[in-house]
Design an enzyme around this catalytic site. Structure first.
Site, short mmCIF file in Angstrom:
data_model
loop_
_atom_site.label_atom_id
_atom_site.label_comp_id
_atom_site.label_asym_id
_atom_site.label_seq_id
_atom_site.Cartn_x
_atom_site.Cartn_y
_atom_site.Cartn_z
N GLY A 282 0.81 -1.21 0.00
CA GLY A 282 0.00 0.00 0.00
C GLY A 282 0.84 1.26 0.00
O GLY A 282 2.04 1.24 -0.32
N ASN A 283 0.22 2.38 0.38
CA ASN A 283 0.89 3.68 0.34
C ASN A 283 2.12 3.74 1.24
O ASN A 283 3.17 4.25 0.84
CB ASN A 283 -0.09 4.78 0.76
N CYS B 156 2.25 6.94 14.61
CA CYS B 156 2.83 8.17 14.05
C CYS B 156 2.88 9.26 15.12
O CYS B 156 3.87 9.98 15.24
CB CYS B 156 2.03 8.63 12.84
#
Length: 305
Positions: free
Chosen positions: A13-14, A127
């Site tokens: 994915g990204n 994050c």
């Protein structure tokens, strides 16, 4: 003697694609494989064009290959990694986990990377954790921090379905990291999905309770030192202004407080620059992988002499 560790990326994915571009620049890591489950994946197509061997047949295909990676970076989902982690360990493959699975110890490079270089599996936490826990750590290594609170604001469009489905897990995991890695006695984490258009880059606010007589110059210097350390692998990580010190008040529960404001601009490798929340995960994972590779290759070289 090999000069680079062989790497597989699991997930297409990204985040995996952005990670690939960072790994291709590394002096210590050589991405050789990308593993996915969707034959039409854009990430697999890009990886093939860049010379990697790719598959849509999942982790079992990778483990069946005659040549195995030294390191696996996994950016799939928690349940997939929990299933795969024992297989990696049995095959002697080190794993860097970018999912919430938390099979192994959580790592924040400026705070505790050196403690876990020999762990078979390390977790990149969240994050928000990667962006804010270094600041809590910077304060707690100077003075006692009875309470720390972080507020992470990220562009709504950068938060995929996985993040949205796991908001509660994000806050719990990050809060725990503020305590266990950041060094605060009690931690709290809040995430805000900012719907602004055009999208805003990631911004974070970190509140740390400190003793009233704390050495403010030493705290500010420690924060600046840690910011410089993070900038070695995330150049877009920066203080928005000087750390702000406030006297005890009713609002702060009678404690003095230092407040730090940071922003994280992504490198724009694959993800847009406003997605600093995703970029700091791939950059921190690359940093951890490089340090593991350095340690492993140095040990191998020493054993060969």
């Amino acid at each position: 003697m090999p000069t680079k560790a062989k790497v597989a990326i699991v997930g297409s994915g990204n985040i995996s694609t952005d990670l690939l571009y960072k790994l291709l620049r590394s002096d210590w890591l050589e991405p050789r494989w990308m593993v996915g489950i969707d034959p039409q994946s854009e990430g697999l197509a890009r990886a093939r064009k860049l010379g990697l061997e790719t598959t849509h047949e999942g982790v079992d295909w990778l483990l069946a290959q005659p040549e195995k990676p030294d390191l696996v970076f996994e950016a799939t989902s928690a349940y997939v990694h929990r299933d795969a982690a024992p297989k990696y360990e049995a095959a002697g493959i080190r794993a860097i986990d970018l999912t919430p699975a938390a099979v192994g110890p959580a790592v924040i490079p400026p705070a505790n990377l050196r403690q876990h270089l020999d762990a078979p599996n390390v977790n990149m936490i969240t994050c928000g954790g990667q962006a804010t826990i270094p600041i809590v750590f910077a304060v707690s290594r100077v003075v006692e921090v009875p309470y720390a609170e972080i507020v992470a604001s990220v562009a709504s469009v950068s938060a995929g379905p996985g993040t949205r489905a796991n908001i509660d897990e994000f806050t719990k995991t990050t809060s725990r990291g503020v305590e266990t890695i950041g060094g605060a006695k009690r931690g709290k984490a809040i995430i805000i999905l900012n719907p602004a258009d055009p999208p805003m880059i990631m911004r974070d606010t970190i509140f740390c309770a400190i003793p009233e007589d704390a050495d403010r110059d030493a705290i500010a210097q420690s924060i600046h030192d840690v910011v410089k350390e993070v900038q070695t692998y995330v150049p877009g990580y920066r203080l928005l202004n000087e750390p702000q010190f406030d006297e005890p008040s009713l609002n702060s529960g009678g404690q003095a407080v230092v407040t730090t404001f940071v922003e994280v601009e992504g490198a724009g490798d694959y993800l847009p620059p406003y997605a600093g929340n995703l970029d700091i995960m791939t950059a921190a994972a690359t940093k951890v992988g490089e340090e593991i590779a350095k340690e492993t290759l140095a040990t191998t070289a020493g054993g060969a002499q």
